[in-house]
Design a protein around this motif. Structure first.
Motif, short mmCIF file in Angstrom:
data_model
loop_
_atom_site.label_atom_id
_atom_site.label_comp_id
_atom_site.label_asym_id
_atom_site.label_seq_id
_atom_site.Cartn_x
_atom_site.Cartn_y
_atom_site.Cartn_z
N ALA A 88 -32.96 70.34 -27.65
CA ALA A 88 -33.76 69.20 -28.08
C ALA A 88 -34.92 68.98 -27.11
N ALA A 89 -34.65 69.12 -25.83
CA ALA A 89 -35.71 68.94 -24.83
C ALA A 89 -36.83 69.94 -25.10
N ALA A 90 -36.46 71.19 -25.38
CA ALA A 90 -37.48 72.21 -25.67
C ALA A 90 -38.27 71.82 -26.91
N ALA A 91 -37.58 71.35 -27.96
CA ALA A 91 -38.25 70.97 -29.20
C ALA A 91 -39.21 69.80 -29.00
N LEU A 92 -38.88 68.93 -28.04
CA LEU A 92 -39.70 67.74 -27.80
C LEU A 92 -40.71 67.95 -26.67
N LEU B 2 -22.71 67.72 -31.32
CA LEU B 2 -22.41 68.28 -29.99
C LEU B 2 -21.14 69.13 -30.00
N LEU B 3 -20.34 69.02 -31.08
CA LEU B 3 -19.25 69.99 -31.25
C LEU B 3 -19.84 71.33 -31.69
N ARG B 4 -20.85 71.23 -32.59
CA ARG B 4 -21.46 72.46 -33.11
C ARG B 4 -22.25 73.17 -32.04
N ASP B 5 -22.91 72.39 -31.18
CA ASP B 5 -23.84 72.98 -30.21
C ASP B 5 -23.76 72.21 -28.88
N PRO B 6 -22.98 72.74 -27.95
CA PRO B 6 -22.85 72.02 -26.66
C PRO B 6 -24.18 71.94 -25.90
N HIS B 7 -25.12 72.83 -26.24
CA HIS B 7 -26.40 72.83 -25.54
C HIS B 7 -27.49 72.08 -26.29
N THR C 86 -28.02 48.70 -26.62
CA THR C 86 -27.14 49.26 -27.65
C THR C 86 -27.18 50.79 -27.64
N GLY C 87 -26.12 51.36 -28.20
CA GLY C 87 -26.04 52.78 -28.48
C GLY C 87 -26.00 52.95 -29.98
N ALA C 88 -26.76 53.92 -30.49
CA ALA C 88 -26.75 54.23 -31.92
C ALA C 88 -25.94 55.51 -32.12
N VAL C 89 -25.11 55.51 -33.17
CA VAL C 89 -24.22 56.65 -33.41
C VAL C 89 -24.08 56.88 -34.91
N GLY C 90 -23.82 58.11 -35.28
CA GLY C 90 -23.53 58.43 -36.67
C GLY C 90 -24.62 59.24 -37.32
N LEU C 91 -24.35 60.51 -37.56
CA LEU C 91 -25.28 61.42 -38.24
C LEU C 91 -26.68 61.41 -37.60
N ILE C 92 -26.69 61.44 -36.30
CA ILE C 92 -27.92 61.70 -35.56
C ILE C 92 -27.82 63.16 -35.11
N THR C 93 -28.68 63.99 -35.63
CA THR C 93 -28.53 65.45 -35.42
C THR C 93 -29.82 66.15 -35.04
N GLU C 94 -30.99 65.50 -35.30
CA GLU C 94 -32.27 66.17 -35.10
C GLU C 94 -33.01 65.59 -33.90
N PRO C 95 -33.63 66.46 -33.08
CA PRO C 95 -34.32 65.96 -31.88
C PRO C 95 -35.35 64.86 -32.17
N HIS C 96 -36.19 65.05 -33.18
CA HIS C 96 -37.22 64.05 -33.45
C HIS C 96 -36.62 62.75 -34.00
N GLN C 97 -35.53 62.89 -34.74
CA GLN C 97 -34.80 61.71 -35.23
C GLN C 97 -34.25 60.91 -34.05
N ALA C 98 -33.64 61.61 -33.10
CA ALA C 98 -33.08 60.94 -31.92
C ALA C 98 -34.18 60.31 -31.08
N GLU C 99 -35.28 61.03 -30.91
CA GLU C 99 -36.41 60.50 -30.15
C GLU C 99 -36.94 59.21 -30.79
N ALA C 100 -37.01 59.20 -32.12
CA ALA C 100 -37.54 58.03 -32.83
C ALA C 100 -36.62 56.81 -32.65
N VAL C 101 -35.32 57.03 -32.58
CA VAL C 101 -34.38 55.92 -32.37
C VAL C 101 -34.68 55.23 -31.04
N ILE C 102 -34.94 56.04 -30.02
CA ILE C 102 -35.22 55.49 -28.68
C ILE C 102 -36.64 54.91 -28.62
N ALA C 103 -37.61 55.69 -29.07
CA ALA C 103 -39.02 55.29 -28.92
C ALA C 103 -39.34 54.03 -29.74
N SER C 104 -38.62 53.83 -30.85
CA SER C 104 -38.86 52.66 -31.70
C SER C 104 -38.16 51.41 -31.15
#
Ligand code: FNR
Length: 355
Positions: free
Chosen positions: A337-341, A327-332, A297-315
Motif C-alpha cells: 500500500a505504501a508503494a501504491a500511495l 491482512l490474512l491474504r497479504d501480510p505485506h 476512532t478506528g474504522a473496520v470492515g471490508l477496507i482492502t484498497e490502499p486509496h480507500q484506506a487513505e481516504a478514510v484517514i485523509a477525510s
C-alpha cells in the motif's frame, strides 16, 4: 494542522504508531489452554514484519469460561505471561506496537471452532456452562445462559483488571476491551439481550453500567501512558436493538472514562441480523462517533484498497483503519500500500532484495 495520512505517524498517550494501518483482532483458534502456539508467533510476527502500525491480538479470554472455543487465547493466569512475552518482543523488534483484545464471550462461549462448524459444545465434548446478562439464548440452537448476579459481575470486573495487569507484564502497549459482536459486554448494552430489572438493565444508563465498570477497572489497572481501546458494535442491525445513537452516547461516556479510541464494528448480537456488507460499510459509524464526540476512532470492515484506506484517514472519518481478512491474504499489505500511495515504508532488512 497537517492533514493526517495513512502513512503518517500517530502518537496516542505515550505510544507512537508508525502508520494508521492496524491488524484487526482475529481469533486463530490455535491456542492450547489459553497459551499461544508457534502459529501465533509466525502469524502475528509476519504481520508485524509486513509493516502494520499495530498488531492487535485476537479476543483473549479473561476467565476460562469466557472463551468462545477451547482454542482461544487466555490471560486468566500468570502462566500465560511468558508465552505472550515471546510474541510482543518479536512484534516490537519489527517496529510495530503490540496490542491485545481482552474478552469474555458471555452467552456465545463454549462453541466448537469455526472449522468444525462453530456449534455449541455439549459437556461430553468439552463444553462448559455459559453466563450472560439475562437468560436469553443467542439462538434456538444455543443453550440458555445463566444470568450473572451482582457478585459474579464484580468478579468479572476484577478478572478484566487482572488480565490488563498481565498484558502489561507480557509487554503489550495497547489493550482493547471487546464490547462488540454479541459477547458479554455487548449483551449488557443491547435491550434485545439484556432483560434485567436490576441496576444493570432497563434504561440506557443501566445497560452501560457493567461495561463502564469494566472500562473503569481496566483504565485504573492500565498505566496512564498507554492507550485503551474499546471495540463496539455500533448497531445490532435490528429493530429495538442497540444503535448508532446509543453508540454515540456510549462513546461520550467512554471518552470521560479515559478510553482513547473506539473501534467501530457492528452486528453479532443476533444470528439472523445480516449486515449490508459492502466496501467500507462500517466507516460511517467511525465517522459519526468521531464527529459527534471528538474521541478517536478506528474504522473496520471490508477496507482492502490502499486509496480507500487513505481516504478514510485523509477525510477525517477515522484515525486508523483496521484490516482483517485482507491482512490474512497479504501480510505485506502495508508495504504494498505504501508503494501504491508513493510513501516510504522499509521492507525488513532480510527482505532487502524484495524491494
Ligand atoms: C474476526 N473478527 C474478530 N473481531 C473481534 O473483535 N475479535 C476477534 O477475535 C475476531 N476474530 C475474527 C476471526 C476471523 C477469522 C475473522 C475473519 C474475523 C472480526 C474482525 O476483527 C473484523 O472486524 C472483520 O473481519 C471485518 O474486517 P475485514 O475482515 O473485512 O477487514
Amino acid at each position: 494542522a497537517v492533514q493526517p495520512r495513512l502513512f503518517s505517524r500517530w502518537t496516542l498517550r505515550g505510544v507512537e504508531f508508525r502508520n494508521r494501518v492496524f491488524l484487526a483482532p482475529m481469533c486463530q483458534y490455535a491456542a492450547r489452554d489459553g497459551h499461544p502456539t508457534d502459529w501465533h508467533l509466525v502469524h502475528y510476527g509476519a504481520r508485524a514484519a509486513g509493516g502494520v502500525g499495530l498488531v492487535m491480538l485476537e479476543a483473549t479470554a479473561v476467565v476460562p469460561e469466557g472463551r468462545i472455543s477451547p482454542a482461544d487465547l487466555g490471560l486468566w493466569s500468570d502462566d500465560h505471561i511468558p508465552s505472550l512475552r515471546r510474541l510482543t518482543d518479536f512484534i516490537r523488534a519489527q517496529g510495530a506496537v503490540a496490542g491485545i483484545q481482552l474478552a469474555h464471550a458471555g452467552r456465545k462461549a463454549s462453541c466448537d471452532v469455526p472449522a468444525n462448524g462453530e456449534k455449541p459444545l455439549p459437556p461430553e465434548r468439552g463444553g462448559w456452562p455459559i453466563f450472560g446478562a439475562s437468560a436469553v439464548p443467542f439462538s434456538s440452537g444455543h443453550p440458555t445462559p445463566r444470568e450473572l448476579d451482582e457478585a459474579a459481575l464484580a468478579d468479572i470486573v476484577g478478572n478484566f483488571a487482572r488480565a490488563a495487569e498481565r498484558a502489561l507484564a507480557a509487554g503489550f502497549e495497547v489493550v482493547e476491551i471487546h464490547a462488540a459482536h454479541g459477547y458479554l459486554l455487548h449483551s449488557f448494552l443491547s435491550p434485545l439481550s439484556n432483560r434485567r430489572t436490576d441496576l444493570y438493565g432497563g434504561r440506557f444508563e443501566n445497560r452501560v453500567r457493567f461495561p463502564l465498570e469494566v472500562v473503569a477497572a481496566v483504565r485504573a489497572a492500565w498505566p496512564d501512558h498507554l492507550p485503551l481501546f474499546v471495540r463496539i458494535s455500533a448497531t445490532d442491525w435490528a429493530e429495538g436493538g442497540w444503535d448508532l445513537d446509543q453508540s454515540i452516547r456510549f462513546a461520550d461516556r467512554l471518552k470521560d472514562f479515559g478510553v482513547d479510541l473506539v473501534d467501530a464494528s457492528s452486528g453479532g448480537l443476533l444470528p439472523d441480523a445480516v449486515p449490508p456488507a459492502a466496501p467500507g460499510y462500517q466507516v460511517p459509524f467511525a465517522q459519526a462517533i468521531r464527529a459527534r464526540t471528538g474521541i478517536a476512532t478506528g474504522a473496520v470492515g471490508l477496507i482492502t484498497e490502499p486509496h480507500q484506506a487513505e481516504a478514510v484517514i485523509a477525510s477525517g472519518s477515522a484515525d486508523a483503519v483496521l484490516l482483517g481478512r485482507e491482512l490474512l491474504r497479504d501480510p505485506h499489505w502495508p508495504l504494498h500500500a505504501a508503494a501504491a500511495l508513493g510513501e516510504d515504508a522499509d521492507w525488513p532488512t532480510p527482505y532487502f532484495r524484495a524491494r
